[in-house]
Write a protein that holds these residues in place. Sequence first.
Motif, PDB file in Angstrom:
ATOM      1  N   LEU A  27       2.258  15.238   3.308  1.00 53.40           N
ATOM      2  CA  LEU A  27       1.605  14.656   2.132  1.00 53.40           C
ATOM      3  C   LEU A  27       1.284  13.178   2.330  1.00 53.40           C
ATOM      4  O   LEU A  27       0.237  12.690   1.894  1.00 53.40           O
ATOM      5  N   ILE A  28       2.175  12.458   2.992  1.00 57.41           N
ATOM      6  CA  ILE A  28       1.915  11.032   3.258  1.00 57.41           C
ATOM      7  C   ILE A  28       0.713  10.888   4.188  1.00 57.41           C
ATOM      8  O   ILE A  28      -0.155  10.037   3.980  1.00 57.41           O
ATOM      9  N   ALA A  29       0.661  11.756   5.203  1.00 55.35           N
ATOM     10  CA  ALA A  29      -0.470  11.676   6.139  1.00 55.35           C
ATOM     11  C   ALA A  29      -1.787  11.974   5.432  1.00 55.35           C
ATOM     12  O   ALA A  29      -2.801  11.293   5.661  1.00 55.35           O
ATOM     13  N   VAL A  30      -1.786  13.001   4.556  1.00 55.63           N
ATOM     14  CA  VAL A  30      -3.019  13.345   3.829  1.00 55.63           C
ATOM     15  C   VAL A  30      -3.368  12.236   2.838  1.00 55.63           C
ATOM     16  O   VAL A  30      -4.538  11.909   2.637  1.00 55.63           O
ATOM     17  N   ALA A  31      -2.334  11.633   2.202  1.00 51.34           N
ATOM     18  CA  ALA A  31      -2.584  10.566   1.225  1.00 51.34           C
ATOM     19  C   ALA A  31      -3.255   9.362   1.879  1.00 51.34           C
ATOM     20  O   ALA A  31      -4.106   8.706   1.261  1.00 51.34           O
ATOM     21  N   VAL A  32      -2.876   9.065   3.102  1.00 48.90           N
ATOM     22  CA  VAL A  32      -3.491   7.937   3.806  1.00 48.90           C
ATOM     23  C   VAL A  32      -4.961   8.234   4.075  1.00 48.90           C
ATOM     24  O   VAL A  32      -5.821   7.368   3.935  1.00 48.90           O
ATOM     25  N   ALA A  33      -5.265   9.502   4.417  1.00 50.58           N
ATOM     26  CA  ALA A  33      -6.650   9.864   4.726  1.00 50.58           C
ATOM     27  C   ALA A  33      -7.492  10.008   3.452  1.00 50.58           C
ATOM     28  O   ALA A  33      -8.587   9.457   3.364  1.00 50.58           O
ATOM     29  N   LEU A  35      -6.716  10.274  -0.825  1.00 51.51           N
ATOM     30  CA  LEU A  35      -5.752  10.323  -1.924  1.00 51.51           C
ATOM     31  C   LEU A  35      -6.050  11.456  -2.908  1.00 51.51           C
ATOM     32  O   LEU A  35      -5.149  12.116  -3.410  1.00 51.51           O
ATOM     33  N   GLY A  36      -7.306  11.727  -3.195  1.00 48.98           N
ATOM     34  CA  GLY A  36      -7.685  12.803  -4.124  1.00 48.98           C
ATOM     35  C   GLY A  36      -7.260  14.163  -3.596  1.00 48.98           C
ATOM     36  O   GLY A  36      -6.740  15.008  -4.329  1.00 48.98           O
ATOM     37  N   LYS A  37      -7.496  14.378  -2.309  1.00 48.92           N
ATOM     38  CA  LYS A  37      -7.113  15.655  -1.708  1.00 48.92           C
ATOM     39  C   LYS A  37      -5.592  15.783  -1.659  1.00 48.92           C
ATOM     40  O   LYS A  37      -5.050  16.870  -1.867  1.00 48.92           O
ATOM     41  N   ALA A  38      -4.872  14.685  -1.432  1.00 45.03           N
ATOM     42  CA  ALA A  38      -3.411  14.700  -1.401  1.00 45.03           C
ATOM     43  C   ALA A  38      -2.856  15.084  -2.767  1.00 45.03           C
ATOM     44  O   ALA A  38      -1.875  15.822  -2.877  1.00 45.03           O
ATOM     45  N   ASP A  39      -3.503  14.597  -3.841  1.00 45.25           N
ATOM     46  CA  ASP A  39      -3.063  14.929  -5.199  1.00 45.25           C
ATOM     47  C   ASP A  39      -3.212  16.424  -5.460  1.00 45.25           C
ATOM     48  O   ASP A  39      -2.312  17.070  -6.002  1.00 45.25           O
ATOM     49  N   GLN A  40      -4.333  16.985  -5.108  1.00 45.07           N
ATOM     50  CA  GLN A  40      -4.552  18.423  -5.289  1.00 45.07           C
ATOM     51  C   GLN A  40      -3.576  19.244  -4.446  1.00 45.07           C
ATOM     52  O   GLN A  40      -3.013  20.232  -4.903  1.00 45.07           O
TER      53      GLN A  40
END
Length: 143
Positions: A27-33, A35-40
Amino acid sequence: MAAQTQGRSKALLWSGAGVGVVGIGALIAVAVADLGKADQLASVIGAVLAAVGLGLSLWGQFGGGTPTPPAPAPAAPSVTASGTGSVAAGGNIGSVATGRGTSPAPGPAAPAPARPAPGSVTASGDRSVAAGGDIGSVSTGDA
């Protein structure tokens, strides 16, 4: 049996912790790339993990385990009588007379059988009486 269950519980605990650490890292890796996709993604993963946790809780509470064996029967108490005219019984005593020419007064009806507490029953000394249960009537003297 308990050691086996405890070992399995520890293995499941560490497996769950490992999966949690990997999920947080992802999740941290996706959030860095993005943030909207990490939330979903976090919402979907949270819902799936909640369902899995509920299923595991129900399985741990109601199924999957072997029933515990019944407790062993309590050991019979140690019964010892020493001394002239002494009486010891591991359970209930209806009536006892230990003196010469004695006859105990008629007692009440025999009490309902009760399982005595585990332990030892000892009567020591002249005309002593001990019971692991109820005593109905006792006469220890001369008439």
